[in-house]
Design a protein around this motif. Structure first.
Motif, mmCIF file in Angstrom:
data_model
loop_
_atom_site.group_PDB
_atom_site.id
_atom_site.type_symbol
_atom_site.label_atom_id
_atom_site.label_comp_id
_atom_site.label_asym_id
_atom_site.label_seq_id
_atom_site.Cartn_x
_atom_site.Cartn_y
_atom_site.Cartn_z
ATOM 1 N N SER A 148 39.721 72.023 25.782
ATOM 2 C CA SER A 148 39.615 71.413 27.104
ATOM 3 C C SER A 148 39.268 72.457 28.173
ATOM 4 O O SER A 148 39.626 73.635 28.035
ATOM 5 N N PRO A 149 38.614 72.029 29.259
ATOM 6 C CA PRO A 149 38.363 72.947 30.373
ATOM 7 C C PRO A 149 39.652 73.514 30.967
ATOM 8 O O PRO A 149 39.643 74.600 31.533
ATOM 9 N N HIS B 195 44.060 63.103 30.916
ATOM 10 C CA HIS B 195 42.972 63.711 30.139
ATOM 11 C C HIS B 195 43.144 63.417 28.646
ATOM 12 O O HIS B 195 42.161 63.137 27.945
ATOM 13 N N ASP B 196 44.386 63.490 28.162
ATOM 14 C CA ASP B 196 44.636 63.201 26.743
ATOM 15 C C ASP B 196 44.273 61.754 26.415
ATOM 16 O O ASP B 196 43.654 61.472 25.385
ATOM 17 N N ARG B 197 44.659 60.834 27.316
ATOM 18 C CA ARG B 197 44.347 59.418 27.078
ATOM 19 C C ARG B 197 42.841 59.176 27.078
ATOM 20 O O ARG B 197 42.320 58.418 26.257
ATOM 21 N N ILE B 198 42.150 59.830 28.004
ATOM 22 C CA ILE B 198 40.689 59.683 28.058
ATOM 23 C C ILE B 198 40.070 60.230 26.771
ATOM 24 O O ILE B 198 39.171 59.622 26.188
ATOM 25 N N ALA B 199 40.584 61.382 26.321
ATOM 26 C CA ALA B 199 40.048 61.994 25.094
ATOM 27 C C ALA B 199 40.237 61.060 23.900
ATOM 28 O O ALA B 199 39.329 60.881 23.087
ATOM 29 N N LEU B 200 41.423 60.461 23.798
ATOM 30 C CA LEU B 200 41.683 59.563 22.660
ATOM 31 C C LEU B 200 40.890 58.264 22.783
ATOM 32 O O LEU B 200 40.397 57.732 21.776
ATOM 33 N N ALA B 201 40.743 57.775 24.028
ATOM 34 C CA ALA B 201 39.970 56.544 24.227
ATOM 35 C C ALA B 201 38.487 56.771 23.962
ATOM 36 O O ALA B 201 37.753 55.817 23.649
ATOM 37 N N LEU C 154 30.608 63.754 15.415
ATOM 38 C CA LEU C 154 30.659 63.529 16.861
ATOM 39 C C LEU C 154 32.097 63.267 17.309
ATOM 40 O O LEU C 154 32.572 63.828 18.307
ATOM 41 N N MET C 155 32.803 62.428 16.558
ATOM 42 C CA MET C 155 34.191 62.110 16.899
ATOM 43 C C MET C 155 35.089 63.338 16.759
ATOM 44 O O MET C 155 35.997 63.541 17.570
ATOM 45 N N LEU C 156 34.853 64.152 15.750
ATOM 46 C CA LEU C 156 35.621 65.389 15.592
ATOM 47 C C LEU C 156 35.413 66.295 16.803
ATOM 48 O O LEU C 156 36.358 66.894 17.328
ATOM 49 N N GLY C 157 34.158 66.366 17.275
ATOM 50 C CA GLY C 157 33.859 67.146 18.474
ATOM 51 C C GLY C 157 34.555 66.581 19.700
ATOM 52 O O GLY C 157 35.104 67.332 20.511
ATOM 53 N N LEU C 158 34.547 65.253 19.830
ATOM 54 C CA LEU C 158 35.228 64.609 20.972
ATOM 55 C C LEU C 158 36.732 64.895 20.937
ATOM 56 O O LEU C 158 37.342 65.212 21.961
ATOM 57 N N TRP C 159 37.315 64.789 19.748
ATOM 58 C CA TRP C 159 38.754 65.004 19.592
ATOM 59 C C TRP C 159 39.131 66.466 19.863
ATOM 60 O O TRP C 159 40.022 66.751 20.649
ATOM 61 N N LEU C 160 38.418 67.366 19.206
ATOM 62 C CA LEU C 160 38.705 68.797 19.364
ATOM 63 C C LEU C 160 38.420 69.253 20.785
ATOM 64 O O LEU C 160 39.204 69.997 21.384
ATOM 65 N N GLY C 161 37.296 68.778 21.332
ATOM 66 C CA GLY C 161 36.929 69.158 22.696
ATOM 67 C C GLY C 161 37.905 68.619 23.725
ATOM 68 O O GLY C 161 38.217 69.292 24.705
ATOM 69 N N LEU D 237 27.684 68.226 20.301
ATOM 70 C CA LEU D 237 27.449 67.148 21.275
ATOM 71 C C LEU D 237 28.769 66.461 21.632
ATOM 72 O O LEU D 237 29.026 66.151 22.792
ATOM 73 N N GLY D 238 29.626 66.246 20.633
ATOM 74 C CA GLY D 238 30.936 65.651 20.879
ATOM 75 C C GLY D 238 31.786 66.520 21.790
ATOM 76 O O GLY D 238 32.440 66.019 22.707
ATOM 77 N N ILE D 239 31.750 67.820 21.566
ATOM 78 C CA ILE D 239 32.505 68.741 22.424
ATOM 79 C C ILE D 239 31.971 68.685 23.857
ATOM 80 O O ILE D 239 32.729 68.629 24.822
ATOM 81 N N TRP D 240 30.648 68.669 23.983
ATOM 82 C CA TRP D 240 30.042 68.635 25.326
ATOM 83 C C TRP D 240 30.358 67.310 26.033
ATOM 84 O O TRP D 240 30.672 67.299 27.221
ATOM 85 N N LEU D 241 30.302 66.195 25.304
ATOM 86 C CA LEU D 241 30.623 64.896 25.912
ATOM 87 C C LEU D 241 32.088 64.853 26.363
ATOM 88 O O LEU D 241 32.389 64.322 27.432
ATOM 89 N N SER D 242 32.985 65.413 25.557
ATOM 90 C CA SER D 242 34.396 65.435 25.964
ATOM 91 C C SER D 242 34.570 66.282 27.217
ATOM 92 O O SER D 242 35.371 65.959 28.092
ATOM 93 N N HIS D 243 33.795 67.362 27.311
ATOM 94 C CA HIS D 243 33.826 68.208 28.509
ATOM 95 C C HIS D 243 33.363 67.402 29.731
ATOM 96 O O HIS D 243 33.981 67.447 30.793
ATOM 97 N N LEU D 244 32.258 66.659 29.566
ATOM 98 C CA LEU D 244 31.737 65.853 30.681
ATOM 99 C C LEU D 244 32.766 64.823 31.130
ATOM 100 O O LEU D 244 32.935 64.592 32.333
ATOM 101 N N LEU D 245 33.456 64.204 30.171
ATOM 102 C CA LEU D 245 34.490 63.224 30.523
ATOM 103 C C LEU D 245 35.612 63.880 31.328
ATOM 104 O O LEU D 245 36.090 63.328 32.316
ATOM 105 N N HIS D 246 36.020 65.065 30.892
ATOM 106 C CA HIS D 246 37.095 65.777 31.582
ATOM 107 C C HIS D 246 36.684 66.115 33.017
ATOM 108 O O HIS D 246 37.411 65.819 33.968
#
Ligand SMILES: [Zn+2]
Length: 165
Positions: A48-49, A7-13, A36-43, A139-148
């Motif tokens: 994380s879920p 999950h960490d690798r996916i978040a960073l990628a 958006l990137m801040l949201g992806l990183w923080l999310g 949106l970044g937080i939500w996208l990171s959630h979807l990836l997880h």
């Protein structure tokens, strides 16, 4: 279920992918891409879920991880409240926001009430003046959630297929 490291690798990628999506596809400004990137990183790493269980994101909160204990008591691991597709990241964001407000209010309101009121009005002014920027962050937080959640589902499905064969 994917491991915490995965999950960490996916978040960073997802960070350069998020930048490409924001910049090349939506032609967003640098500031919106950064939000958006801040949201992806923080999310991905902090909101994380998997905060519904003692996980890497949970321990990443350090001394403040006690804030997530009531959340873990209320939310069953991998339930819809933590791993659902739509509402789960907003529930976590709301929970984190409430914890932040309670902590800041607890720290400042008794000892430095004037500074607390100044900080509160500054935060309210920032939120009301930067709506689209905050939406980009969310949106970044939500996208990171979807990836997880997607990687959890894919990993579980893959394990089922491998163990059946
Ligand atoms: Zn998970």
């Amino acid at each position: 279920m994917a491991t915490g490291i995965t999950h960490d690798r996916i978040a960073l990628a997802s960070l350069p992918a998020g930048w490409l999506l924001s910049d090349a596809v939506f032609h967003a400004s640098v500031v919106f891409s950064l939000a958006l990137m801040l949201g992806l990183w923080l999310g991905g790493l902090y909101l994380s879920p998997d905060l519904d269980t003692p996980s890497r994101p949970y321990f990443r909160w350090g001394l403040l991880r006690f804030c997530w204990k009531p959340y873990q008591w209320m939310v069953r691991h991998r339930s819809n409240l933590s791993h659902g597709w739509i509402l789960a990241p907003f529930i976590r964001l709301l929970y984190a926001g409430c914890c932040f407000i309670l902590l800041v209010k607890g720290l400042f309101s008794f000892s430095l009430p004037y500074e607390y009121l100044k900080l509160e009005s500054t935060c309210i002014a920032f939120v009301s003046n930067h709506g689209p920027l905050i939406l980009s962050f969310i949106l970044g937080i939500w996208l990171s959630h979807l990836l997880h959640v997607t990687s959890d589902h894919l990993s579980s499905r893959l394990k089922r297929i491998c163990f059946k064969a």
